[in-house]
Design a protein around this motif. Sequence first.
Motif, mmCIF file in Angstrom:
data_model
loop_
_atom_site.group_PDB
_atom_site.id
_atom_site.type_symbol
_atom_site.label_atom_id
_atom_site.label_comp_id
_atom_site.label_asym_id
_atom_site.label_seq_id
_atom_site.Cartn_x
_atom_site.Cartn_y
_atom_site.Cartn_z
ATOM 1 N N ILE A 59 0.824 -1.213 0.000
ATOM 2 C CA ILE A 59 0.000 0.000 0.000
ATOM 3 C C ILE A 59 0.856 1.259 0.000
ATOM 4 C CG2 ILE A 59 -1.623 1.342 1.391
ATOM 5 C CD1 ILE A 59 -2.885 -1.301 2.252
ATOM 6 N N PHE A 60 1.907 1.306 0.798
ATOM 7 C CA PHE A 60 2.733 2.514 0.877
ATOM 8 C C PHE A 60 3.344 2.903 -0.474
ATOM 9 C CE2 PHE A 60 3.575 1.866 5.695
ATOM 10 C CZ PHE A 60 2.396 2.516 5.985
ATOM 11 N N PRO A 61 3.950 1.956 -1.226
ATOM 12 C CA PRO A 61 4.466 2.345 -2.549
ATOM 13 C C PRO A 61 3.380 2.834 -3.492
ATOM 14 C CG PRO A 61 5.468 0.297 -1.832
ATOM 15 C CD PRO A 61 4.365 0.598 -0.862
ATOM 16 N N LEU A 62 2.200 2.241 -3.433
ATOM 17 C CA LEU A 62 1.101 2.679 -4.289
ATOM 18 C C LEU A 62 0.751 4.132 -4.009
ATOM 19 C CD1 LEU A 62 -2.106 0.609 -5.053
ATOM 20 C CD2 LEU A 62 -2.232 3.056 -4.638
ATOM 21 N N ILE A 63 0.658 4.476 -2.729
ATOM 22 C CA ILE A 63 0.258 5.835 -2.358
ATOM 23 C C ILE A 63 1.321 6.852 -2.770
ATOM 24 C CG2 ILE A 63 -0.208 7.353 -0.398
ATOM 25 C CD1 ILE A 63 -1.504 4.979 1.001
ATOM 26 N N ASP A 140 2.064 -3.013 -7.279
ATOM 27 C CA ASP A 140 1.303 -1.979 -6.579
ATOM 28 C C ASP A 140 1.865 -0.596 -6.875
ATOM 29 O OD1 ASP A 140 -0.267 -3.941 -5.520
ATOM 30 O OD2 ASP A 140 0.723 -3.995 -3.578
ATOM 31 N N ALA A 141 3.191 -0.484 -6.883
ATOM 32 C CA ALA A 141 3.811 0.804 -7.203
ATOM 33 C C ALA A 141 3.490 1.218 -8.640
ATOM 34 C CB ALA A 141 5.322 0.721 -6.999
ATOM 35 N N LEU A 142 3.500 0.256 -9.566
ATOM 36 C CA LEU A 142 3.148 0.564 -10.949
ATOM 37 C C LEU A 142 1.684 0.972 -11.067
ATOM 38 C CD1 LEU A 142 5.062 -2.283 -12.815
ATOM 39 C CD2 LEU A 142 5.648 0.142 -12.736
ATOM 40 N N LEU A 143 0.817 0.335 -10.280
ATOM 41 C CA LEU A 143 -0.593 0.732 -10.266
ATOM 42 C C LEU A 143 -0.737 2.165 -9.769
ATOM 43 C CD1 LEU A 143 -3.620 0.114 -10.537
ATOM 44 C CD2 LEU A 143 -3.532 -0.860 -8.227
ATOM 45 N N GLY A 144 0.003 2.521 -8.722
ATOM 46 C CA GLY A 144 -0.017 3.895 -8.240
ATOM 47 C C GLY A 144 0.462 4.871 -9.301
ATOM 48 N N THR A 145 1.498 4.480 -10.056
ATOM 49 C CA THR A 145 1.992 5.312 -11.149
ATOM 50 C C THR A 145 0.907 5.515 -12.209
ATOM 51 O OG1 THR A 145 4.267 4.558 -10.818
ATOM 52 C CG2 THR A 145 3.720 5.446 -12.984
ATOM 53 N N ALA A 167 -10.122 11.018 -2.798
ATOM 54 C CA ALA A 167 -11.175 10.495 -3.670
ATOM 55 C C ALA A 167 -10.807 9.153 -4.297
ATOM 56 C CB ALA A 167 -11.490 11.508 -4.774
ATOM 57 N N VAL A 168 -9.533 8.962 -4.607
ATOM 58 C CA VAL A 168 -9.108 7.770 -5.341
ATOM 59 C C VAL A 168 -8.487 6.719 -4.424
ATOM 60 C CG1 VAL A 168 -7.567 6.913 -7.164
ATOM 61 C CG2 VAL A 168 -8.759 9.092 -7.455
ATOM 62 N N ILE A 169 -7.673 7.152 -3.470
ATOM 63 C CA ILE A 169 -6.896 6.213 -2.658
ATOM 64 C C ILE A 169 -7.602 5.831 -1.362
ATOM 65 C CG2 ILE A 169 -4.726 5.855 -1.442
ATOM 66 C CD1 ILE A 169 -4.460 5.827 -4.458
ATOM 67 N N PHE A 170 -8.136 6.803 -0.643
ATOM 68 C CA PHE A 170 -8.692 6.519 0.681
ATOM 69 C C PHE A 170 -9.848 5.517 0.664
ATOM 70 C CE2 PHE A 170 -7.086 10.639 2.912
ATOM 71 C CZ PHE A 170 -5.782 10.200 2.707
ATOM 72 N N PRO A 171 -10.816 5.620 -0.276
ATOM 73 C CA PRO A 171 -11.863 4.594 -0.293
ATOM 74 C C PRO A 171 -11.301 3.182 -0.490
ATOM 75 C CG PRO A 171 -12.524 6.495 -1.595
ATOM 76 C CD PRO A 171 -11.086 6.694 -1.257
ATOM 77 N N GLN A 172 -10.301 3.056 -1.346
ATOM 78 C CA GLN A 172 -9.683 1.747 -1.545
ATOM 79 C C GLN A 172 -8.985 1.279 -0.275
ATOM 80 O OE1 GLN A 172 -7.908 0.709 -5.420
ATOM 81 N NE2 GLN A 172 -7.885 2.905 -5.840
ATOM 82 N N LEU A 173 -8.355 2.211 0.423
ATOM 83 C CA LEU A 173 -7.656 1.860 1.664
ATOM 84 C C LEU A 173 -8.630 1.345 2.714
ATOM 85 C CD1 LEU A 173 -4.897 1.901 3.089
ATOM 86 C CD2 LEU A 173 -5.394 4.235 3.827
ATOM 87 N N LEU A 174 -9.803 1.965 2.802
ATOM 88 C CA LEU A 174 -10.793 1.554 3.796
ATOM 89 C C LEU A 174 -11.465 0.229 3.438
ATOM 90 C CD1 LEU A 174 -12.515 4.998 4.493
ATOM 91 C CD2 LEU A 174 -10.951 3.767 6.002
ATOM 92 N N LEU A 175 -11.587 -0.053 2.134
ATOM 93 C CA LEU A 175 -12.355 -1.216 1.698
ATOM 94 C C LEU A 175 -11.497 -2.398 1.262
ATOM 95 C CD1 LEU A 175 -15.104 0.584 -0.441
ATOM 96 C CD2 LEU A 175 -15.264 -0.189 1.924
ATOM 97 N N PRO A 197 -8.837 -2.330 -7.213
ATOM 98 C CA PRO A 197 -7.572 -3.062 -7.372
ATOM 99 C C PRO A 197 -6.782 -3.228 -6.081
ATOM 100 C CG PRO A 197 -7.442 -0.869 -8.369
ATOM 101 C CD PRO A 197 -8.881 -1.107 -8.041
ATOM 102 N N MET A 198 -6.892 -2.281 -5.151
ATOM 103 C CA MET A 198 -6.127 -2.411 -3.923
ATOM 104 C C MET A 198 -6.564 -3.629 -3.114
ATOM 105 S SD MET A 198 -5.408 0.358 -0.850
ATOM 106 C CE MET A 198 -4.802 1.633 -1.938
ATOM 107 N N SER A 199 -7.817 -4.033 -3.241
ATOM 108 C CA SER A 199 -8.300 -5.222 -2.547
ATOM 109 C C SER A 199 -7.514 -6.451 -2.991
ATOM 110 C CB SER A 199 -9.789 -5.432 -2.827
ATOM 111 O OG SER A 199 -10.555 -4.335 -2.383
#
Length: 245
Positions: A59-63, A140-145, A167-175, A197-199
């Motif tokens: 998660i950290f590299p994605l963000i 995950d890092a490539l997805l963040g890119t 709007a994009v990252i936080f909902p995925q982080l919570l779910l 995708p983060m799931s």
Amino acid sequence: MSAARTLATASRVLRQLRHDRRSIALMLLVPCVMLFLLRYVFDGSPETFDSIGASLLGIFPLITMFLVTSIATLRERTSGTLERLLAMPVAKGDLIAGYALAFGLVAAVQSLLATGLALWGLGLDVVGSPWLLLVVALLDALLGTALGLFVSAFAASEFQAVQFMPAVIFPQLLLCGLFTPRPNMQPALEAISDVLPMSYAVDAMAQVQRHADATGDFIRDVLVVAACALLVLALGAATLRRRTV
């Protein structure tokens, strides 16, 4: 698309990044610092770090890659650089692929540093191969890119680009299942989490944590994350405009 133009774009972006020490520090060091802090926040309960550390390693590299890529690409848009490049015989796919390649190389270094620190510096205990962990962290890092390249098309300023994170990252982080198993969620939220995708990134890390070999679920999760990254990159190419508004 042309391989030569793609490589030329990637080389230009890397030369610019080389002179931006703050962005380099953000991309390479912040995930490591966050993992280090997390390890010693749970110093009295190392099993807690083992249970969530692998997930956060993805998660950290994605963000961080989302944040840096969106802002860096927005600067190119607002400065007129992209408009000048698109006035030349350069395909949109060449530009997006070049940006993705450049930031992808940085993401690879970032993932190597974070994975190495977590496993051999902080003692993260996983059953699976470290290489599988590295593969997921890199994807995950490539997805963040890819997400950063995409959302930069909809921001008019760096402040707006940062606003896209909630709007994009936080909902995925919570779910994504980090805080509670997804089957325990309200059914509607579980259904939404199934298309985020983060799931699948968190699920893939959990598979590495529990199984010695790559399972069918792991392969499925990795393919979903990779497919999402490619899809978002394609959408990013479609949003490139010939003129900067």
